[in-house]
Design a protein around this motif. Structure first.
Motif, PDB file in Angstrom:
ATOM      1  N   VAL A 141       0.766  -1.452  -0.135  1.00 11.19           N
ATOM      2  CA  VAL A 141       0.121  -0.163  -0.018  1.00 11.19           C
ATOM      3  C   VAL A 141       0.921   1.327  -0.003  1.00 11.19           C
ATOM      4  O   VAL A 141       2.153   1.265   0.350  1.00 11.19           O
ATOM      5  N   GLY A 142       0.180   2.351  -0.513  1.00  8.61           N
ATOM      6  CA  GLY A 142       1.007   3.752  -0.652  1.00  8.61           C
ATOM      7  C   GLY A 142       0.003   4.650  -0.461  1.00  8.61           C
ATOM      8  O   GLY A 142      -1.266   4.702  -0.318  1.00  8.61           O
ATOM      9  N   VAL A 143       0.526   6.106  -0.370  1.00  6.68           N
ATOM     10  CA  VAL A 143      -0.327   7.230  -0.152  1.00  6.68           C
ATOM     11  C   VAL A 143       0.198   8.043  -1.177  1.00  6.68           C
ATOM     12  O   VAL A 143       1.509   7.975  -1.585  1.00  6.68           O
ATOM     13  N   SER A 144      -0.451   9.100  -1.720  1.00  8.40           N
ATOM     14  CA  SER A 144      -0.238  10.021  -2.495  1.00  8.40           C
ATOM     15  C   SER A 144      -0.650  11.418  -2.151  1.00  8.40           C
ATOM     16  O   SER A 144      -1.721  11.745  -1.608  1.00  8.40           O
ATOM     17  N   SER A 145       0.230  12.544  -2.573  1.00  5.43           N
ATOM     18  CA  SER A 145       0.019  13.865  -1.934  1.00  5.43           C
ATOM     19  C   SER A 145      -0.462  13.990  -0.546  1.00  5.43           C
ATOM     20  O   SER A 145      -1.214  14.917  -0.457  1.00  5.43           O
ATOM     21  N   TYR A 146       0.246  13.464   0.356  1.00  4.53           N
ATOM     22  CA  TYR A 146       0.047  13.574   1.668  1.00  4.53           C
ATOM     23  C   TYR A 146       1.326  14.308   2.433  1.00  4.53           C
ATOM     24  O   TYR A 146       2.270  14.330   1.949  1.00  4.53           O
ATOM     25  N   SER A 147       0.670  15.353   3.159  1.00  4.22           N
ATOM     26  CA  SER A 147       1.811  16.191   4.122  1.00  4.22           C
ATOM     27  C   SER A 147       2.663  15.196   4.898  1.00  4.22           C
ATOM     28  O   SER A 147       2.465  13.997   5.082  1.00  4.22           O
ATOM     29  N   ALA A 148       3.982  15.766   4.995  1.00  2.00           N
ATOM     30  CA  ALA A 148       4.701  14.982   5.907  1.00  2.00           C
ATOM     31  C   ALA A 148       4.257  14.631   7.118  1.00  2.00           C
ATOM     32  O   ALA A 148       4.567  13.525   7.686  1.00  2.00           O
ATOM     33  N   ARG A 149       3.402  15.529   7.891  1.00  5.12           N
ATOM     34  CA  ARG A 149       2.883  15.040   9.119  1.00  5.12           C
ATOM     35  C   ARG A 149       1.907  13.822   9.014  1.00  5.12           C
ATOM     36  O   ARG A 149       1.857  12.926   9.698  1.00  5.12           O
ATOM     37  N   ARG A 150       0.904  13.859   8.036  1.00  9.44           N
ATOM     38  CA  ARG A 150       0.358  12.988   7.801  1.00  9.44           C
ATOM     39  C   ARG A 150       0.766  11.600   7.327  1.00  9.44           C
ATOM     40  O   ARG A 150       0.325  10.422   7.656  1.00  9.44           O
ATOM     41  N   THR A 151       1.832  11.928   6.601  1.00  8.06           N
ATOM     42  CA  THR A 151       2.542  10.463   6.200  1.00  8.06           C
ATOM     43  C   THR A 151       3.101   9.820   7.300  1.00  8.06           C
ATOM     44  O   THR A 151       3.183   8.570   7.585  1.00  8.06           O
ATOM     45  N   ALA A 152       3.719  10.700   8.222  1.00 10.90           N
ATOM     46  CA  ALA A 152       4.043   9.985   9.459  1.00 10.90           C
ATOM     47  C   ALA A 152       3.317   9.228  10.166  1.00 10.90           C
ATOM     48  O   ALA A 152       3.206   8.145  10.734  1.00 10.90           O
ATOM     49  N   GLU A 153       2.045   9.818  10.476  1.00 13.13           N
ATOM     50  CA  GLU A 153       0.740   9.329  11.040  1.00 13.13           C
ATOM     51  C   GLU A 153       0.387   8.024  10.311  1.00 13.13           C
ATOM     52  O   GLU A 153       0.222   7.162  10.996  1.00 13.13           O
ATOM     53  N   ALA A 154       0.164   8.064   8.923  1.00 17.93           N
ATOM     54  CA  ALA A 154      -0.213   6.972   8.155  1.00 17.93           C
ATOM     55  C   ALA A 154       0.839   5.769   8.386  1.00 17.93           C
ATOM     56  O   ALA A 154       0.409   4.612   8.626  1.00 17.93           O
ATOM     57  N   ALA A 155       2.183   6.170   8.395  1.00 20.97           N
ATOM     58  CA  ALA A 155       3.051   4.876   8.527  1.00 20.97           C
ATOM     59  C   ALA A 155       3.073   4.485   9.969  1.00 20.97           C
ATOM     60  O   ALA A 155       3.006   3.422  10.102  1.00 20.97           O
ATOM     61  N   ARG A 156       2.718   5.471  10.808  1.00 20.58           N
ATOM     62  CA  ARG A 156       2.493   4.566  12.203  1.00 20.58           C
ATOM     63  C   ARG A 156       1.305   3.674  12.319  1.00 20.58           C
ATOM     64  O   ARG A 156       1.342   2.664  12.992  1.00 20.58           O
ATOM     65  N   ILE A 157       0.141   4.251  11.831  1.00 21.00           N
ATOM     66  CA  ILE A 157      -0.929   3.382  11.852  1.00 21.00           C
ATOM     67  C   ILE A 157      -0.961   2.138  11.106  1.00 21.00           C
ATOM     68  O   ILE A 157      -1.202   1.039  11.558  1.00 21.00           O
ATOM     69  N   LEU A 158      -0.091   2.067   9.827  1.00 19.27           N
ATOM     70  CA  LEU A 158      -0.311   0.916   9.183  1.00 19.27           C
ATOM     71  C   LEU A 158       0.868  -0.195   9.820  1.00 19.27           C
ATOM     72  O   LEU A 158       0.628  -1.275   9.677  1.00 19.27           O
ATOM     73  N   ARG A 159       1.984   0.515  10.401  1.00 18.17           N
ATOM     74  CA  ARG A 159       2.823  -0.313  11.115  1.00 18.17           C
ATOM     75  C   ARG A 159       2.132  -1.027  12.162  1.00 18.17           C
ATOM     76  O   ARG A 159       2.445  -2.348  12.379  1.00 18.17           O
ATOM     77  N   GLU A 160       1.179  -0.564  12.836  1.00 18.44           N
ATOM     78  CA  GLU A 160       0.640  -1.320  13.920  1.00 18.44           C
ATOM     79  C   GLU A 160      -0.432  -2.130  13.665  1.00 18.44           C
ATOM     80  O   GLU A 160      -0.589  -3.070  14.273  1.00 18.44           O
ATOM     81  N   LEU A 161      -0.876  -1.889  12.491  1.00 23.62           N
ATOM     82  CA  LEU A 161      -1.758  -2.653  11.996  1.00 23.62           C
ATOM     83  C   LEU A 161      -0.871  -4.082  11.113  1.00 23.62           C
ATOM     84  O   LEU A 161      -1.809  -5.146  10.806  1.00 23.62           O
ATOM     85  N   GLY A 162       0.175  -3.815  11.016  1.00 25.55           N
ATOM     86  CA  GLY A 162       1.048  -4.982  10.203  1.00 25.55           C
ATOM     87  C   GLY A 162       1.162  -5.022   8.612  1.00 25.55           C
ATOM     88  O   GLY A 162       1.718  -6.013   8.227  1.00 25.55           O
ATOM     89  N   THR A 163       0.816  -3.902   8.240  1.00 28.86           N
ATOM     90  CA  THR A 163       1.074  -3.686   6.658  1.00 28.86           C
ATOM     91  C   THR A 163       1.622  -2.310   6.521  1.00 28.86           C
ATOM     92  O   THR A 163       1.145  -1.156   6.565  1.00 28.86           O
ATOM     93  N   PRO A 164       2.921  -2.441   6.354  1.00 25.27           N
ATOM     94  CA  PRO A 164       3.678  -1.277   6.397  1.00 25.27           C
ATOM     95  C   PRO A 164       3.611  -0.380   5.039  1.00 25.27           C
ATOM     96  O   PRO A 164       3.069  -0.923   4.107  1.00 25.27           O
ATOM     97  N   LEU A 165       3.728   0.779   5.243  1.00 28.80           N
ATOM     98  CA  LEU A 165       3.420   1.613   4.271  1.00 28.80           C
ATOM     99  C   LEU A 165       4.762   1.853   3.253  1.00 28.80           C
ATOM    100  O   LEU A 165       5.948   1.705   3.655  1.00 28.80           O
ATOM    101  N   LEU A 166       4.579   1.144   1.949  1.00 28.46           N
ATOM    102  CA  LEU A 166       5.682   1.026   0.996  1.00 28.46           C
ATOM    103  C   LEU A 166       6.317   2.318   0.525  1.00 28.46           C
ATOM    104  O   LEU A 166       7.382   2.339   0.444  1.00 28.46           O
ATOM    105  N   ILE A 167       5.395   3.198   0.168  1.00 23.01           N
ATOM    106  CA  ILE A 167       5.836   4.094  -0.868  1.00 23.01           C
ATOM    107  C   ILE A 167       4.852   5.478  -0.749  1.00 23.01           C
ATOM    108  O   ILE A 167       3.419   5.285  -0.559  1.00 23.01           O
ATOM    109  N   HIS A 168       5.398   6.559  -1.069  1.00 26.57           N
ATOM    110  CA  HIS A 168       4.634   8.023  -1.166  1.00 26.57           C
ATOM    111  C   HIS A 168       4.755   8.172  -2.651  1.00 26.57           C
ATOM    112  O   HIS A 168       5.856   8.291  -3.303  1.00 26.57           O
TER     113      HIS A 168
END
Length: 318
Positions: A141-168
């Motif tokens: 999974v990835g995200v697009s056009s997220y701010s730095a802060r939201r990207t960090a939050e998204a990475a944290r949430i996904l890490r806790e869910l067990g599906t790492p954020l691969l790419i922005h």
């Protein structure tokens, strides 16, 4: 991923010849471009780029599916009604199902949240991405056009869910350097890749507009997708200077613009569009010279300035 990836945002809708589309995709794959970047609403009309890619895949590339890296996205408007335009679980997972049907795929390699939705909790959006992986419909999974802060939050949430954020996937070019402020540092810290889009500023960073507005350009005609307001004398001054630097390097301006994006080791890949095989050939020529001297970078920095030519910033500055 390959250093250059083929994007389907423009040139792969029903307003383009299927023979041309097929020739571009076949040439890309023959040259080692194995990543094809799609989204649910690429066209026109919406969905047609995925449908057309599915036809090409079935005709030419189906035997090589395991050598292909195919991505799609959802997050912008797609269908009318209350559920066709946001970051909810319902919209994202329904959209992914539709994308799989249009392309004829069993799964995509990456499924992106195309933008941060301020009206949907980030936990819900990331939970939908996690569900896509757990259902076997996406590998990453990835995200697009997220701010730095939201990207960090998204990475944290996904890490806790067990599906790492691969790419922005952010916008980035010589005239649009917003990701250098903090996003690239965030991605490096989180171990997330970066794949840049609009590296040619939708055609401004080519020689196309140096002597006016061509009749077949994105600025011409009633359906223009690039505003003439962006072709200011100040922007042209910088673009002409960058073109002179590129010529001294033995490259076209487009080639130097792509190579410049790749100069940073944190950039995994750059998405390029193509309206013809010849245009794709020119873009791939950027890989013949991706090195820059300190003096060249200093000269480029004097003209690689914000020009108001790209509105594709982070979808949420918060």
């Amino acid at each position: 991923m390959p250093e250059l990836s083929l994007g389907f945002w423009q040139n792969f809708g029903d307003n383009r010849s299927m023979d041309t589309q097929r020739a571009i995709v076949r040439y890309a794959f023959d040259q080692g471009v194995t990543h094809f970047d799609l989204a649910n609403n690429y066209g026109p009309p919406y969905g047609s780029a995925e449908t057309n890619f599915g036809h090409i895949l079935g005709q030419d590339l189906a035997p090589y599916r395991d050598e292909l890296f195919i991505s799609t996205k959802a997050g912008w408007d797609m269908w009318p009604g209350p559920y066709g335009d946001h970051g909810s679980r319902k919209y994202l997972l329904a959209s992914l199902d539709q994308s799989l049907r249009r392309t004829g795929l069993d799964y995509v390699d990456v499924f992106y949240s195309h933008r941060a939705d301020p009206d949907t909790p980030l936990e819900e959006t990331m939970g939908a991405l996690d569900s896509a992986v757990r259902q076997g419909k996406a590998l990453y999974v990835g995200v697009s056009s997220y701010s730095a802060r939201r990207t960090a939050e998204a990475a944290r949430i996904l890490r806790e869910l067990g599906t790492p954020l691969l790419i922005h996937q952010p916008s980035y070019s010589l005239l649009n350097r917003w990701i250098e402020e903090s996003l690239l540092d965030t991605l490096e810290r989180e171990g997330v890749g970066c794949i840049a889009f609009t590296a040619l500023a939708q055609g401004l960073l080519t020689d196309k507009y140096l002597k006016g507005i061509p009749a077949d350009s994105r600025m011409a005609g009633p359906d223009a997708t690039l505003s003439r307001d962006q072709l200011t004398e100040q922007n042209l001054k910088h673009i002409r200077a960058l073109n002179e630097i590129a010529q001294r390097r033995g490259q076209s301006l487009a080639q130097m613009a792509l190579a410049w994006c790749l100069r940073d080791e944190r950039i995994t890949s750059v998405v390029v569009g193509a309206s013809s095989v010849q245009q794709l050939q020119n873009s791939l020529g950027a890989l013949d010279r991706t090195d820059f001297t300190t003096d060249e970078l200093a000269q480029i920095d004097g003209h690689a300035v914000e020009g108001g030519v790209d509105l594709w910033r982070s979808s949420s500055s918060s």
